[in-house]
Design a protein around this motif. Structure first.
Motif, PDB file in Angstrom:
ATOM      1  N   TYR A   7      38.842  16.576  -9.256  1.00  0.00           N
ATOM      2  CA  TYR A   7      39.217  17.987  -9.191  1.00  0.00           C
ATOM      3  C   TYR A   7      40.652  18.046  -8.679  1.00  0.00           C
ATOM      4  CZ  TYR A   7      34.310  19.274  -9.723  1.00  0.00           C
ATOM      5  OH  TYR A   7      33.029  19.453 -10.212  1.00  0.00           O
ATOM      6  N   THR A   8      41.509  18.761  -9.412  1.00  0.00           N
ATOM      7  CA  THR A   8      42.926  18.831  -9.071  1.00  0.00           C
ATOM      8  C   THR A   8      43.391  20.277  -9.000  1.00  0.00           C
ATOM      9  OG1 THR A   8      43.636  18.725 -11.389  1.00  0.00           O
ATOM     10  CG2 THR A   8      43.376  16.615 -10.214  1.00  0.00           C
ATOM     11  N   GLY A   9      44.553  20.455  -8.397  1.00  0.00           N
ATOM     12  CA  GLY A   9      45.145  21.783  -8.289  1.00  0.00           C
ATOM     13  C   GLY A   9      46.622  21.737  -8.631  1.00  0.00           C
ATOM     14  N   PRO A  10      47.253  22.907  -8.638  1.00  0.00           N
ATOM     15  CA  PRO A  10      48.666  22.992  -9.004  1.00  0.00           C
ATOM     16  C   PRO A  10      49.572  22.378  -7.930  1.00  0.00           C
ATOM     17  CG  PRO A  10      47.853  25.141  -8.326  1.00  0.00           C
ATOM     18  CD  PRO A  10      46.679  24.218  -8.345  1.00  0.00           C
ATOM     19  N   CYS A  15      47.038  14.617  -5.781  1.00  0.00           N
ATOM     20  CA  CYS A  15      46.307  14.540  -7.053  1.00  0.00           C
ATOM     21  C   CYS A  15      47.025  13.565  -7.986  1.00  0.00           C
ATOM     22  CB  CYS A  15      46.225  15.914  -7.713  1.00  0.00           C
ATOM     23  SG  CYS A  15      45.357  17.166  -6.746  1.00  0.00           S
ATOM     24  N   LYS A  19      45.512  10.089  -9.551  1.00  0.00           N
ATOM     25  CA  LYS A  19      45.467   9.880 -11.005  1.00  0.00           C
ATOM     26  C   LYS A  19      46.288   8.659 -11.400  1.00  0.00           C
ATOM     27  CE  LYS A  19      46.776  14.051 -12.113  1.00  0.00           C
ATOM     28  NZ  LYS A  19      47.130  15.247 -12.896  1.00  0.00           N
ATOM     29  N   GLU A  31      39.577  15.049 -15.620  1.00  0.00           N
ATOM     30  CA  GLU A  31      40.303  15.919 -14.692  1.00  0.00           C
ATOM     31  C   GLU A  31      39.790  17.345 -14.821  1.00  0.00           C
ATOM     32  OE1 GLU A  31      44.805  17.301 -13.412  1.00  0.00           O
ATOM     33  OE2 GLU A  31      44.551  15.854 -15.039  1.00  0.00           O
ATOM     34  N   TYR A  33      40.780  20.844 -13.587  1.00  0.00           N
ATOM     35  CA  TYR A  33      41.889  21.579 -12.985  1.00  0.00           C
ATOM     36  C   TYR A  33      41.387  22.925 -12.463  1.00  0.00           C
ATOM     37  CZ  TYR A  33      46.417  23.860 -12.536  1.00  0.00           C
ATOM     38  OH  TYR A  33      47.512  24.538 -12.057  1.00  0.00           O
TER      39      TYR A  33
END
Length: 85
Positions: A7-10, A15, A19, A31, A33
């Motif tokens: 789980y990633t964010g801006p 992150c 990756k 991924e 997002y």
């Protein structure tokens, strides 16, 4: 090989670091997002027992945690064994 979800964010450098490790080891990952879908945040919170920071990484059903924990598994030589079915 077990499925890896991240789980990633801006604008998340951690992150990117997580990756990059997975890519360097040729480990495929899914991924997820969070920036576009609030329901994905709820999903992550449920899976991670309330952990709100990104990344949150899962190998199969095992909750690794974040970037620091992923790199610790690699440094300890345990990451590859976690990935095996």
């Amino acid at each position: 090989m077990k499925k890896v979800d991240i789980y990633t964010g801006p604008l998340c450098a951690f992150c990117d670091f997580a990756k990059a490790l997975l890519k360097r080891k040729n480990i495929p990952f899914n991924e997820i997002y969070l920036g576009n879908d609030p329901k994905k945040m709820e999903e992550m919170l449920a899976r991670s027992n309330g952990a709100k920071t990104v990344p949150q990484i899962f190998i199969g059903d095992y909750h690794v945690g974040g970037n620091k924990q992923l790199h610790a598994l690699e440094q300890e030589g345990k990451l590859d064994s976690f990935l095996k079915d």
